[in-house]
Design an enzyme around this catalytic site. Structure first.
Site, PDB file in Angstrom:
ATOM      1  N   SER A   1       9.056   4.385  -2.723  1.00 17.83           N
ATOM      2  CA  SER A   1      10.125   4.244  -1.720  1.00 17.83           C
ATOM      3  C   SER A   1      10.769   5.592  -1.413  1.00 17.83           C
ATOM      4  O   SER A   1      10.750   6.508  -2.236  1.00 17.83           O
ATOM      5  CB  SER A   1      11.206   3.297  -2.241  1.00 17.83           C
ATOM      6  OG  SER A   1      10.668   2.060  -2.606  1.00 17.83           O
TER       7      SER A   1
HETATM    8  N1  SAH Z   1       9.247   0.946  -7.200  1.00 14.90           N
HETATM    9  C1  SAH Z   1       8.051   1.643  -6.777  1.00 14.90           C
HETATM   10  C2  SAH Z   1       7.682   1.301  -5.349  1.00 14.90           C
HETATM   11  C3  SAH Z   1       6.644   0.289  -5.356  1.00 14.90           C
HETATM   12  S1  SAH Z   1       5.998  -0.288  -3.808  1.00 14.90           S
HETATM   13  C4  SAH Z   1       8.148   3.146  -6.977  1.00 14.90           C
HETATM   14  O1  SAH Z   1       9.219   3.653  -7.326  1.00 14.90           O
HETATM   15  O2  SAH Z   1       7.134   3.815  -6.812  1.00 14.90           O
HETATM   16  C5  SAH Z   1       5.927  -2.017  -4.208  1.00 14.90           C
HETATM   17  C6  SAH Z   1       5.051  -2.396  -5.385  1.00 14.90           C
HETATM   18  O3  SAH Z   1       5.121  -3.810  -5.542  1.00 14.90           O
HETATM   19  C7  SAH Z   1       3.564  -2.066  -5.215  1.00 14.90           C
HETATM   20  O4  SAH Z   1       3.143  -1.269  -6.263  1.00 14.90           O
HETATM   21  C8  SAH Z   1       2.889  -3.445  -5.229  1.00 14.90           C
HETATM   22  O5  SAH Z   1       1.605  -3.425  -5.839  1.00 14.90           O
HETATM   23  C9  SAH Z   1       3.878  -4.261  -6.032  1.00 14.90           C
HETATM   24  N2  SAH Z   1       3.803  -5.720  -5.853  1.00 14.90           N
HETATM   25  C10 SAH Z   1       3.605  -6.460  -4.744  1.00 14.90           C
HETATM   26  N3  SAH Z   1       3.624  -7.778  -5.025  1.00 14.90           N
HETATM   27  C11 SAH Z   1       3.852  -7.887  -6.368  1.00 14.90           C
HETATM   28  C12 SAH Z   1       3.981  -8.977  -7.279  1.00 14.90           C
HETATM   29  N4  SAH Z   1       3.902 -10.247  -6.893  1.00 14.90           N
HETATM   30  N5  SAH Z   1       4.198  -8.700  -8.580  1.00 14.90           N
HETATM   31  C13 SAH Z   1       4.299  -7.413  -9.020  1.00 14.90           C
HETATM   32  N6  SAH Z   1       4.176  -6.344  -8.214  1.00 14.90           N
HETATM   33  C14 SAH Z   1       3.962  -6.563  -6.895  1.00 14.90           C
END
Ligand code: SAH
Length: 212
Positions: free
Chosen positions: A60
């Site tokens: 993000s």
């Molecule tokens: N917080 C992260 C940003 C992640 S983007 C950072 O600081 O880098 C959102 C993430 O959510 C992705 O890695 C995606 O794979 C994950 N995601 C999507 N659906 C999900 C689910 N049902 N359970 C766990 N992770 C999920």
């Protein structure tokens, strides 16, 4: 020191009103965002923009991490659940705010991203984050209840297991919608839950049983 790009980003985020408290600002000054990025993207670590971390996912933008941390009013010693570990950066920021007596549990659906997050957290010496692999739309029942829960991907509606696993009092932050979504804060207090919209945002989708 003052000229480090991290300090310049923090100064800008403070000036723009995204960073408000000493605790969140200190976390942003301490956690090296470049350590959570693939080598080719490290030169852009302190641009206030989301960046590609593989598997079609993004880390993000710093201002979004700041908005979410400030809105959750995270306190030292709390137990926090993150859905969507991605690179591990957001979890590292929260880990710094809660300190060694607190704990972040983060759930990631991609095994490989979870491993990258673990490596990034170990390299930056963050020891109070546990990365789990699974469907975070169902929460993480084994460590409930949580003082704070936040989701870093867009849910079609509030996943019921997350509100069930939140402490009373507690706060839960979820982007609700499709690609364009509404950052929504749920606050549990005295057995009732209030809801407040914090504005529009863009997130990758939450994929899973209570997701898209
Ligand atoms: N917080 C992260 C940003 C992640 S983007 C950072 O600081 O880098 C959102 C993430 O959510 C992705 O890695 C995606 O794979 C994950 N995601 C999507 N659906 C999900 C689910 N049902 N359970 C766990 N992770 C999920």
């Amino acid at each position: 020191m003052v000229d480090h790009p991290r300090n310049r980003l923090v100064a800008a985020l403070s000036h723009q009103g995204y960073l408000k408290t000493e605790q969140v600002t200190s976390a942003f000054l301490t956690v090296p965002r470049e350590a959570f990025l693939p080598a080719s993207l490290r030169p852009y670590a302190y641009a206030d923009t989301p960046l590609d971390i593989g598997h079609g996912q993004t880390i993000s933008a710093p201002h979004m991490v700041a908005i979410m941390c400030e809105a959750l009013d995270i306190q030292e010693g709390q137990k926090v659940l993150e859905i969507g570990a991605g690179s591990g950066y957001h979890a590292a920021i929260v880990a710094h705010i809660i300190g060694p007596s607190g704990r972040v549990h983060t759930v990631e659906r991609f095994d490989q991203l979870a491993q990258t997050a673990r490596d990034n957290l170990a390299r930056t010496k963050v020891t109070n984050v546990v990365v789990h692999v699974g469907d975070g739309s169902c929460g993480l029942p084994e460590h409930q209840p949580y003082d704070r829960i936040y989701v870093t991907c867009a849910a079609p509606s509030l996943p019921q297991p997350l509100i069930d696993q939140l402490k009373d009092p507690g706060k839960l932050l979820v982007p609700i919608g499709d690609l364009y979504c509404e950052l929504t804060l749920f606050e549990k207090k005295n057995h009732t839950t209030s809801t407040r919209s914090l504005g529009g945002c863009v997130f990758v989708p939450l994929v899973g049983k209570h997701g898209h």
